[in-house]
Every structure is written in structure tokens, then in C-alpha cells.
Design a protein around this motif. Structure first.
Motif, short mmCIF file in Angstrom:
data_model
loop_
_atom_site.label_atom_id
_atom_site.label_comp_id
_atom_site.label_asym_id
_atom_site.label_seq_id
_atom_site.Cartn_x
_atom_site.Cartn_y
_atom_site.Cartn_z
N ALA A 154 18.54 -45.09 -1.61
CA ALA A 154 19.34 -45.57 -2.92
C ALA A 154 20.59 -44.24 -2.91
O ALA A 154 21.23 -44.58 -3.87
N GLY A 155 20.44 -43.18 -2.13
CA GLY A 155 21.38 -42.42 -2.61
C GLY A 155 22.78 -42.53 -1.83
O GLY A 155 23.18 -43.49 -1.01
N ALA A 156 23.87 -41.56 -1.99
CA ALA A 156 25.24 -41.71 -1.27
C ALA A 156 25.23 -42.05 0.17
O ALA A 156 25.84 -42.72 0.57
N VAL A 157 24.36 -41.34 0.83
CA VAL A 157 24.31 -41.51 2.14
C VAL A 157 23.30 -42.81 2.67
O VAL A 157 23.77 -43.55 3.40
N GLY A 158 22.22 -42.71 2.12
CA GLY A 158 21.24 -43.68 2.24
C GLY A 158 21.74 -44.93 2.17
O GLY A 158 21.41 -45.99 3.05
N GLN A 159 22.36 -45.37 1.34
CA GLN A 159 22.96 -46.86 0.72
C GLN A 159 23.67 -47.27 2.00
O GLN A 159 23.72 -48.35 2.37
N VAL A 160 24.46 -46.35 2.66
CA VAL A 160 25.48 -46.67 3.51
C VAL A 160 24.61 -46.79 5.10
O VAL A 160 24.81 -47.61 5.90
N ALA A 161 23.83 -45.87 5.40
CA ALA A 161 23.13 -45.66 6.66
C ALA A 161 22.20 -46.99 6.68
O ALA A 161 22.24 -47.36 7.96
N GLY A 162 21.71 -47.48 5.71
CA GLY A 162 20.72 -48.62 5.87
C GLY A 162 21.50 -49.75 6.27
O GLY A 162 21.09 -50.76 7.07
N GLN A 163 22.69 -49.90 5.50
CA GLN A 163 23.46 -51.23 5.83
C GLN A 163 23.98 -51.27 7.16
O GLN A 163 24.35 -52.18 7.87
N LEU A 164 24.49 -50.24 7.63
CA LEU A 164 25.02 -49.87 9.28
C LEU A 164 23.77 -50.42 10.24
O LEU A 164 24.26 -51.15 11.22
N ALA A 165 22.62 -49.97 9.71
CA ALA A 165 21.35 -50.47 10.76
C ALA A 165 21.40 -51.98 10.86
O ALA A 165 21.13 -52.53 11.58
N LYS A 166 21.50 -52.56 9.44
CA LYS A 166 21.04 -53.80 9.10
C LYS A 166 22.47 -54.70 10.06
O LYS A 166 21.95 -55.64 10.67
N THR A 188 20.46 -55.95 -3.34
CA THR A 188 21.70 -55.79 -3.29
C THR A 188 22.21 -55.32 -1.88
O THR A 188 23.17 -55.96 -1.41
N LEU A 189 21.53 -54.19 -1.27
CA LEU A 189 21.77 -53.74 -0.10
C LEU A 189 21.46 -54.71 1.29
O LEU A 189 21.67 -54.46 2.25
N LEU A 300 29.87 -54.21 3.12
CA LEU A 300 29.21 -52.99 2.90
C LEU A 300 29.34 -52.68 1.40
O LEU A 300 30.45 -52.61 0.72
N LYS A 301 28.23 -52.84 0.63
CA LYS A 301 27.96 -52.59 -0.83
C LYS A 301 27.64 -51.24 -1.04
O LYS A 301 27.09 -50.54 -0.42
N PHE A 302 28.10 -50.85 -2.36
CA PHE A 302 27.72 -49.44 -2.49
C PHE A 302 27.83 -49.28 -4.13
O PHE A 302 28.23 -50.01 -4.88
N GLU A 303 27.19 -48.29 -4.68
CA GLU A 303 27.35 -47.83 -6.25
C GLU A 303 27.73 -46.35 -6.33
O GLU A 303 27.70 -45.45 -5.25
N GLU A 304 28.27 -46.09 -7.53
CA GLU A 304 28.80 -44.77 -7.72
C GLU A 304 28.05 -44.46 -9.18
O GLU A 304 28.18 -45.31 -10.23
N THR A 305 27.63 -43.33 -9.27
CA THR A 305 27.08 -42.97 -10.84
C THR A 305 28.17 -41.71 -11.01
O THR A 305 28.37 -40.87 -10.56
N ILE A 306 28.89 -42.21 -12.29
CA ILE A 306 30.05 -41.45 -12.72
C ILE A 306 29.87 -40.70 -13.89
O ILE A 306 29.82 -41.33 -15.00
#
Length: 337
Positions: A154-166, A188-189, A300-306
């Protein structure tokens, strides 16, 4: 005119604390010939910064005590003596953690803001997304029907890496630290399953969610979690190694577990490769094009904690190690003029 700058006050032993950081006032300089003056709007805090707070030998120079911390930022051009940039342009690059920076045009690039927020240049179109792209696509090389496991999912890298594999048809399992994060990655992802390590017995959870073994393991954490992965590696598995956050805040003399992987690599003939995103600099355009396309079409979905405010930077950084953030951890410094 003066501004605030965040410096490394002293090197931490274990988890950084209030004694690690300090703000000091410095002058704001005007841009020289061919230079631009930029105002920081957002800055990125990342786990790798913990390693640079140590003076141990590493792939990059450590932060200097008494000097500014630095990292990825999004800034607005407020003065330009360069034909390449105009006042009001948004740029991203590596700059000191302070309110204003004088930079050369070669040190930054323009941010495309069509349908996006400026902060997205630090998350889904920033260094974490590039790291996810090259680690998963170039090293992990997932294939349709394979099982991919992503730690720190669910982190910044992980959220994108998993979707790329999907996106290539792999079955993707994410390892996370809470029920909220498990719901985020599955609902969500689009992850196929989640393992919550704080529930305990990670080995058993992985066996249940990965009955056909593991073909690709995207490594973000190290330690006991990774120890549970190694026995499940399939023949010719691939392991892109992005980080090992579990060991970043060990005190001097504490044992770093997770270093007993050799026999599993031999048995599985797995490929385990360390990853520095800078090694792929020649292919950045390829990654940006692919990621921008996926963001634009909603794939590609994503979240940011600001965090809001420059003085929130230390808390935002420490939050990386308590696991409180979902997606990319970012600090907002100022609004665009």
C-alpha cells in the motif's frame, strides 16, 4: 530576504527523533546568469533518506551534519534567467529542503499538469512510480497466470508495482500492515489477495494466498516478512529488491535478520537483483510515457498522504516507519502563486 532550511542536526542511532532535525534561517539568493529561482511547493520524504542519515558506506553520499537535507521536490519558477523556463512554470528535481532554491535548468524538468495535481509528480509520475516500473517490468518480468507478491503493497512504490503486474494478467498478492490497507489494495487497486502481517503467522497466510508458489517477489521490506517468502519461491522466480525498511532503524549492534536467503535462491534458481532507479535513466522517457498513459485512462490508481506545512516534514518522514501512510508520503510547503 530570509527563508527556513531543514538540516541534519545529528546522526540518529536507531529511529530518528527531535534531536535529528533542526530548522535554521538562511538568505534567499537571486538567480544568476542562466539560472532559475524556484519556490518549493511540495517535497517528498522517502525511506531511503534514513540510510543517508548514516555515514556507513553506501551507494550514495550521506547527508552532512549541519547541512541541508535534500530530495525530490515540485517547485514553481519565480525568477528565470534561462530561455528554457518562464516564471510560473512548475518543475521537479532534487533540491535542498528549504523554501527557495537557485538551480540550473539541467537540474530540473517541467511538470505536465494536465488533469493532474502538482504533487502527482512526486508519486504516480515520480521516483516511486519509476522504481515500481523498472523493478516490476524490467527485473520482475511478470507473465500472465504467474503469482506476484508485493511487500509494502500500500506504499508509494507498492501500489504501482502491483497494478503493473495485474495489467499483464498476473495474480497479485500484497503484504500490508492493517485491515484498512488490505481493503485498499484489494478493493481499489485490484490486488487478488492481501496478507496482513500484524495478524501474525505470515508463512501460513502466504501459503493460503499463494497455493501455486511465488514467481515474482517485489521486495520492499526485508526481515521476517521476506523470510516467510523464500520457501515459497518457484523455480526461476525473480526478486527485484527495492528496499528493506525493516532494518533501516536498527541500532548499532542489533542483528539484521533476513540475510539467510542463499540456500533458497540456489534451490529455486531465482534471480534476485538490487534496484536503483538511477540505473535506468536512459529509459525514463519510456517509463513516463507508459505511466502517463495509464494515469490518463484511469487504469492506474493511487493515493497520496499529504502533510501541510514545512515544519511537518520530520513527522511525515517518521510516519514512513510507523506504517501510517497509504500511498506516497508528501509535504505541502506552499501554494502556487
Amino acid at each position: 530576504m530570509q527563508q527556513e532550511q531543514l538540516i541534519l542536526k545529528e546522526r540518529p542511532n536507531g529511529l530518528p527523533d527531535d534531536n535529528t532535525f533542526e530548522y535554521k534561517n538562511i538568505d534567499v539568493f537571486e538567480a544568476g546568469q542562466g539560472e532559475i529561482l524556484v519556490k518549493t511547493l511540495y517535497l517528498s520524504v522517502d525511506p531511503y533518506m534514513r540510510g543517508r542519515m548514516s555515514d556507513a558506506p553506501s551507494y550514495s553520499a550521506p547527508f552532512e551534519v549541519g547541512k541541508a537535507l535534500y530530495g525530490s521536490t515540485v517547485s514553481e519558477v519565480v525568477q528565470s534567467n534561462s530561455n528554457e523556463f518562464s516564471k510560473g512554470d512548475l518543475v521537479t528535481g532534487t533540491t535542498n529542503f528549504q523554501e527557495y532554491n537557485v538551480v540550473k535548468p539541467s537540474e530540473v524538468r517541467k511538470v505536465q499538469t494536465d488533469h493532474l495535481k502538482p504533487s502527482n509528480a512526486l508519486s504516480v509520475l515520480g521516483m516511486p512510480a519509476l522504481t515500481a516500473y523498472f523493478g516490476m517490468i524490467h527485473i520482475g518480468e511478470p507473465k500472465k497466470g504467474e503469482t506476484v507478491v508485493v511487500s509494502g503493497a500500500a506504499g508509494a512504490v507498492g501500489q504501482v508495482a502491483g497494478q503493473l503486474a495485474k495489467s499483464v494478467g498476473a495474480r497479485v498478492v500484497g503484504i500490508v500492515g492493517s485491515e484498512k490497507k488490505a481493503q485498499y489494495i484489494t478493493e481499489t487497486l485490484g490486488y487478488d489477495a492481501a496478507v496482513e502481517y500484524k495478524k501474525g503467522n505470515v508463512s501460513e497466510q502466504l501459503q493460503e494466498t499463494c497455493p501455486d508458489g511465488i514467481d515474482v517477489y517485489y521486495e520492499n521490506v526485508g526481515g521476517e516478512i521476506s523470510e516467510a517468502v523464500w520457501p515459497l519461491l518457484n523455480v526461476f522466480a525473480r526478486i527485484p529488491v527495492c528496499g528493506a525498511i525493516s532494518s533501516y532503524n536498527l541500532k548499532e549492534g542489533e542483528e539484521d535478520i533476513g540475510l539467510r536467503v542463499q540456500r533458497f535462491l540456489i534451490n529455486s534458481r531465482a534471480k534476485m537483483q538490487g534496484l536503483l532507479v538511477a540505473d535506468f535513466a536512459d529509459s525514463f522517457d519510456e517509463a513516463y510515457e507508459a505511466l502517463e498513459k495509464k494515469v490518463a485512462n484511469g487504469e492506474l490508481k493511487f493515493e497520496e498522504t499529504i502533510y501541510d506545512g514545512f515544519h511537518q516534514t520530520p513527522d511525515a518522514f517518521l510516519g514512513l516507519f510507523s506504517g501510517e501512510n497509504i500511498g506516497k508520503q508528501i509535504v505541502k510547503i506552499a501554494d502556487k502563486e
